[in-house]
Design a protein around this motif. Structure first.
Motif, PDB file in Angstrom:
ATOM      1  N   THR A 115     -41.206 -38.250  25.111  1.00  0.00           N
ATOM      2  CA  THR A 115     -40.859 -39.041  23.931  1.00  0.00           C
ATOM      3  C   THR A 115     -42.053 -39.229  23.001  1.00  0.00           C
ATOM      4  N   VAL A 125     -29.322 -35.200  31.089  1.00  0.00           N
ATOM      5  CA  VAL A 125     -29.049 -35.980  29.871  1.00  0.00           C
ATOM      6  C   VAL A 125     -27.594 -35.945  29.414  1.00  0.00           C
ATOM      7  N   ALA A 156     -35.170 -32.954  18.946  1.00  0.00           N
ATOM      8  CA  ALA A 156     -35.064 -34.310  19.478  1.00  0.00           C
ATOM      9  C   ALA A 156     -35.384 -35.371  18.441  1.00  0.00           C
ATOM     10  N   HIS A 212     -32.109 -36.264  25.478  1.00  0.00           N
ATOM     11  CA  HIS A 212     -33.277 -36.913  26.081  1.00  0.00           C
ATOM     12  C   HIS A 212     -33.587 -38.233  25.382  1.00  0.00           C
ATOM     13  N   LYS A 266     -30.713 -40.911  25.935  1.00  0.00           N
ATOM     14  CA  LYS A 266     -30.685 -41.465  27.283  1.00  0.00           C
ATOM     15  C   LYS A 266     -31.938 -42.267  27.615  1.00  0.00           C
ATOM     16  N   THR A 267     -33.039 -41.997  26.915  1.00  0.00           N
ATOM     17  CA  THR A 267     -34.260 -42.773  27.121  1.00  0.00           C
ATOM     18  C   THR A 267     -34.211 -44.102  26.378  1.00  0.00           C
ATOM     19  N   THR A 295     -30.300 -30.940  24.670  1.00  0.00           N
ATOM     20  CA  THR A 295     -31.306 -31.537  25.541  1.00  0.00           C
ATOM     21  C   THR A 295     -32.268 -32.418  24.758  1.00  0.00           C
ATOM     22  N   GLU A 337     -38.085 -30.370  21.365  1.00  0.00           N
ATOM     23  CA  GLU A 337     -38.665 -31.636  20.903  1.00  0.00           C
ATOM     24  C   GLU A 337     -38.565 -31.776  19.386  1.00  0.00           C
ATOM     25  N   GLU A 362     -37.063 -37.368  34.962  1.00  0.00           N
ATOM     26  CA  GLU A 362     -37.798 -36.798  33.843  1.00  0.00           C
ATOM     27  C   GLU A 362     -37.321 -35.388  33.505  1.00  0.00           C
ATOM     28  N   THR A 363     -37.122 -35.146  32.219  1.00  0.00           N
ATOM     29  CA  THR A 363     -36.870 -33.807  31.719  1.00  0.00           C
ATOM     30  C   THR A 363     -38.215 -33.171  31.358  1.00  0.00           C
ATOM     31  N   ASP A 415     -32.631 -29.652  32.431  1.00  0.00           N
ATOM     32  CA  ASP A 415     -32.709 -30.775  31.502  1.00  0.00           C
ATOM     33  C   ASP A 415     -31.323 -31.288  31.143  1.00  0.00           C
TER      34      ASP A 415
END
Length: 326
Positions: A8, A250, A159, A190, A193-194, A186, A156, A3-4, A246
């Protein structure tokens, strides 16, 4: 994946507070670039918005929280793009925004910060000195210090680009991400990669500003004494430990590219994609130019992250760049 700091569900929620003008940016295959690069190339264009960079995705999230804060004020240090973004997001929500920047920053970026109504304070040193001054202002005035990449909202927000990539892109196997403070890398990393772990995440920095790449390679924070690159938007010297943690989770690779390759990438984006971009936005193309064999046969997505340039400097760069005929 371990976990970063990112979540999500929060990233999906961020889309609801970001002004739609910054969302669902163009994503398209640019076939004109491909003969000169030897691979399939798709562009995620983060410059077609009011601040001409991806940064407002993060500042929109920050500003939405500050709008309910009693002080309704914030300060940040910026090489230019974050400051513009925070000024834009703050103006729309009635926030008092102060931006601290180096007086050597790109003039067009500084002028735009002022035009957006933020208070601009200039320091005589580099970005790290601006960060120190911004922190001092925050302490003295008791206001929110917005720290790019350290503040999870900035990561985020960025992201959400990753959500758009995995939700709408045709099959791709590599994403190339400019690496500066680390919010973009990051954040997008994230999500990729998720939700699409088979995709390779490659981060790119200039040889003249290698701190976070060296940190990633050595798995510890590496601080550099200075920077020497035209890519001012990614020219940090002091990586944030939490961001490095992080990034280690990732990023599949972090590479350094030469200034000549950055300039050649800018020229290629102008000639073959009709895009005027700042140096940091050409890092992905530079990485392909320096290692064509690595990317041969792949479908690569590169995030074109900013287009705030000094016009005179830009003309000098692209006029001096070698012409890559397709």
């Amino acid at each position: 994946m371990q976990e970063t700091r990112l979540d999500t569900a929060r990233i999906r929620a961020a889309r609801r507070v970001i002004d739609p003008v910054f969302l669902d940016t163009p994503l398209y295959r640019c076939e004109a670039l491909e003969p000169g690069l030897g691979c399939r190339v798709s562009i995620k264009l983060e410059t077609a918005n009011p601040v001409r960079s991806f940064k407002a995705r993060g500042t929109e999230v920050v500003a939405s929280l500050l709008a309910d804060n009693a002080s309704r004020a914030a300060v940040c240090a910026s090489a230019g793009n974050l400051g513009q973004a925070l000024a834009w997001s703050g103006r729309g929500r009635g926030l008092d925004v102060t931006v601290v920047a180096s007086r050597f920053a790109t003039r067009a970026k500084l002028d735009r910060i002022r035009a957006l109504g933020a208070r601009l304070e200039l320091v005589d040193g580099d970005h790290e000195m601006a960060r120190e001054r911004a922190a001092a202002i925050a302490r003295y005035e008791g206001i929110r210090l917005v720290e790019d990449s350290l503040d999870i909202e900035t990561c985020e927000g960025a992201a959400t680009i990753g959500l758009e990539l995995v939700d709408t892109a045709p099959s791709f196997d590599t994403v190339l991400i400019a690496l500066g403070g680390g919010a973009l890398a990051t954040g997008v990393g994230h999500v990729v990669k998720t939700l699409a772990p088979e995709v390779e995440v490659i981060c790119i920095q200039p040889l003249g500003a290698p701190a976070l790449t060296h940190s990633w390679r050595q798995r510890r924070v590496v601080i550099t004494d200075s920077t020497n690159t035209i890519a001012d938007g990614v020219a940090g010297r002091h990586p944030v430990p939490a961001v490095l943690d992080d990034l280690l989770l990732v990023a599949d690779d972090a590479v350094l590219v030469q200034e000549t390759s950055i300039i050649a990438g800018m020229r290629m984006l102008l000639d073959h994609a009709g895009l005027v971009v700042e140096p940091s936005a050409a890092l992905g193309i530079a990485a392909i130019l320096e290692d064509r064999d690595r990317f041969a046969g792949r479908h690569v997505v590169t995030i074109v992250c900013g287009s705030n340039v000094d016009v005179d400097a830009y003309h000098q760069w692209v006029s001096a760049a070698p012409i890559h005929r397709s």
